[in-house]
Design a protein around this motif. Structure first.
Motif, short mmCIF file in Angstrom:
data_model
loop_
_atom_site.label_atom_id
_atom_site.label_comp_id
_atom_site.label_asym_id
_atom_site.label_seq_id
_atom_site.Cartn_x
_atom_site.Cartn_y
_atom_site.Cartn_z
N SER A 59 -44.69 -51.89 -6.56
CA SER A 59 -43.47 -51.41 -7.20
C SER A 59 -42.40 -50.78 -6.29
O SER A 59 -42.79 -50.11 -5.17
N TYR A 60 -41.34 -52.39 -5.32
CA TYR A 60 -40.57 -52.01 -4.68
C TYR A 60 -39.63 -51.00 -4.35
O TYR A 60 -39.65 -49.87 -4.18
N TYR A 61 -38.95 -51.06 -5.74
CA TYR A 61 -37.54 -49.91 -6.50
C TYR A 61 -38.16 -48.85 -5.83
O TYR A 61 -37.54 -48.13 -6.17
N GLU A 62 -39.08 -48.60 -7.02
CA GLU A 62 -40.19 -47.05 -7.11
C GLU A 62 -40.57 -46.63 -6.19
O GLU A 62 -40.10 -45.14 -6.35
N THR A 63 -41.21 -47.59 -5.00
CA THR A 63 -41.79 -47.29 -3.98
C THR A 63 -40.57 -46.44 -2.39
O THR A 63 -40.66 -45.34 -2.08
N GLU A 64 -39.76 -47.17 -2.99
CA GLU A 64 -38.23 -46.98 -1.90
C GLU A 64 -37.53 -45.74 -2.69
O GLU A 64 -37.18 -45.09 -1.96
N VAL A 65 -37.68 -45.16 -4.04
CA VAL A 65 -36.95 -44.21 -4.73
C VAL A 65 -38.12 -43.21 -3.62
O VAL A 65 -37.44 -42.18 -3.29
N ASN A 66 -39.30 -42.90 -4.19
CA ASN A 66 -39.96 -42.08 -3.60
C ASN A 66 -39.39 -41.44 -2.65
O ASN A 66 -39.57 -40.86 -1.95
N LEU A 67 -40.24 -42.78 -1.41
CA LEU A 67 -39.57 -42.01 0.32
C LEU A 67 -38.04 -41.81 0.27
O LEU A 67 -38.05 -41.13 1.26
N ASN A 68 -37.27 -41.86 -0.36
CA ASN A 68 -35.68 -41.51 -0.40
C ASN A 68 -36.37 -40.39 -0.33
O ASN A 68 -35.07 -39.37 0.05
N GLN A 69 -37.10 -39.75 -1.73
CA GLN A 69 -37.00 -38.01 -2.23
C GLN A 69 -37.39 -37.47 -1.00
O GLN A 69 -37.52 -36.48 -1.24
N GLN A 70 -38.42 -38.27 -0.47
CA GLN A 70 -39.86 -37.60 0.56
C GLN A 70 -38.17 -37.07 1.95
O GLN A 70 -38.51 -35.76 2.53
N VAL A 71 -37.88 -38.27 2.16
CA VAL A 71 -37.16 -37.69 3.44
C VAL A 71 -35.57 -36.91 3.17
O VAL A 71 -36.16 -35.83 3.86
N SER A 72 -35.07 -36.83 1.86
CA SER A 72 -34.73 -35.92 1.27
C SER A 72 -34.84 -34.27 1.51
O SER A 72 -34.83 -33.02 1.81
N GLN A 73 -36.58 -34.69 0.96
CA GLN A 73 -37.39 -33.02 0.99
C GLN A 73 -37.49 -32.55 2.74
O GLN A 73 -37.47 -30.94 2.41
#
Length: 412
Positions: free
Chosen positions: A100-114
């Motif tokens: 899932s492109y969008y789910e993976t993008e959201v997950n990566l963005n969350q990890q970057v912020s963390q």
């Protein structure tokens, strides 16, 4: 007649000896001049005293990092490294196709912020510690200080050197954390950019430098294990030794099979034994960081090499020192240049082998008596045996011997 004179002579000698003994015994005010015979003496000297604790050790990697793959996030494609490969931060390890492109993008963005938040916290802690000045107390020694940084609490010891050592060790640890988190952030940002560019494929890059020690084709986590390129020396303390040793102590090490000497610092001492058993003695693991920058020396070191670790427990550099046989229950007998033997109280410090640090009461070069102690009396005139080996022809000239002899007779 001769026999009569002989009896008188012996009687006179006996009376003379007895009278002198009585006078000495009842000389409460010490009006009778006494002489102390000093058979041997020594000079106080300057020395570096170091108390060492020696332990066997073995070289090992400083640690290892694990790389994981969530099988629910996509379909694995391929490994880009092999076991035994050396990798650097940012080098590709494996790739997978996202579900899932969008789910993976959201997950990566969350990890970057963390990770960005963690980086900011680490940088803030480093800045605060660099700006922190160890306060001096009224007596010239630092006071106990508690430093609160969010959930971090550091209590500095009163000893200035120990406090500064603790501060430097803390900064080194935080700099290492900062480097690792920066590499992790770069890896996540690279994955995000590739996802946004390709739409469905992500390449996972290594956030660490090291050697690939294990790859699991079964994709069981961790799928890749990376061993740190940094080496350390591991050892074990007994229960008694664990009560005396803390992290931060300097070490000197020798590699058993190589002509290599290393310096280092104890960077970790475990609070937990390897095994807990009622009938067995507990041993506590510890590790020593290697302070060596020569690439040729580091290249010669391999995990598994055994070493002898000398831990500097306490040291007194350029200390005024005496041998222990010159000290008598916290005092010494000084041979003053005025010809008197003086009982002088002293304060001692570090005791290493047969040498003792004298903190107060003796200066470097002072001459002190060794034996026989039964002859030593405070403020008594002292005499010493002739040093035959030091005699020469010049010793018997008028200026060097006769004049001193006559002067000594006249002064008595």
């Amino acid at each position: 007649m001769r026999k009569y004179k002989k009896h008188i002579l012996w009687f006179s000698i006996t009376v003379f000896v007895v009278v002198n003994l009585v006078l000495v015994l009842f000389d409460k005010e010490e009006k009778i001049d006494r002489v102390s015979f000093v058979h041997s003496w020594t000079n106080s000297h300057e020395a570096d005293l170091v108390e060492m604790l020696y332990k066997p050790g073995v070289i090992d990697v400083a640690g290892e990092e694990h790389i994981y793959f969530d099988t629910t996030s996509g379909v694995f494609q391929e490994f880009m490294v092999q076991e035994g490969d050396m990798v650097t931060s940012g080098e590709p390890l494996f790739s997978y196709e996202v579900q899932s492109y969008y789910e993976t993008e959201v997950n990566l963005n969350q990890q970057v912020s963390q990770v960005e938040g963690e980086l900011a916290a680490i940088q803030s802690a480093i800045t605060q510690m660099e700006m922190f000045q160890i306060p001096e107390g009224a007596t010239g020694t630092p006071s106990d200080v508690t430093l609160n940084e969010e959930e971090l609490e550091i209590k500095f010891p009163q000893n200035t050197v120990e406090a500064e050592l603790l501060r430097q060790q803390y900064l080194i640890e935080k700099e290492n954390e900062l480097s690792q988190k920066t590499a992790e952030l770069q890896s996540l940002e690279a994955q995000l950019m590739e996802l946004q560019s390709s739409g469905n494929v992500i390449t996972v890059n290594s956030p660490f430098d090291g050697r690939i020690s294990e790859i699991k084709d079964s994709l069981e986590d961790p799928v890749i294990t990376i061993q740190d390129t940094t080496l350390q020396v591991d050892g074990e303390f007994t229960e008694e030794e664990r009560t005396k040793v803390e992290a931060g102590l300097a070490t000197q090490m020798e590699i058993n099979e190589l002509p290599i000497a290393l310096e280092g610092t104890i960077n970790e001492v475990s609070d937990h034994p390897k095994e807990v058993g009622l009938e067995s003695a507990s041993v506590y693991p510890f590790s020593v960081s290697i302070a060596e920058e020569d690439p040729e020396v580091l290249e010669a070191l391999l995990p598994g090499y055994h070493a002898e670790i000398g831990i500097i427990m306490e040291e007194a550099l350029s200390a005024t020192t005496l041998f222990e046989d010159s000290i008598f229950t916290n005092h010494v007998w000084k041979l003053h240049t005025n010809g008197q033997l003086m009982k002088s109280p002293i304060e001692t410090g570090l005791h290493v082998d047969e040498q003792v640090e004298v903190v107060q009461g003796v200066e470097v070069g002072d001459v002190v008596a060794n034996q026989p102690s039964s002859q030593f009396r405070h403020e008594a005139t002292f005499i010493t045996p002739i040093q035959v080996k030091e005699l020469s022809k010049s010793s018997f000239t008028w200026n060097q011997w006769a004049r001193s002899f006559v002067t000594g007779i006249l002064s008595r």
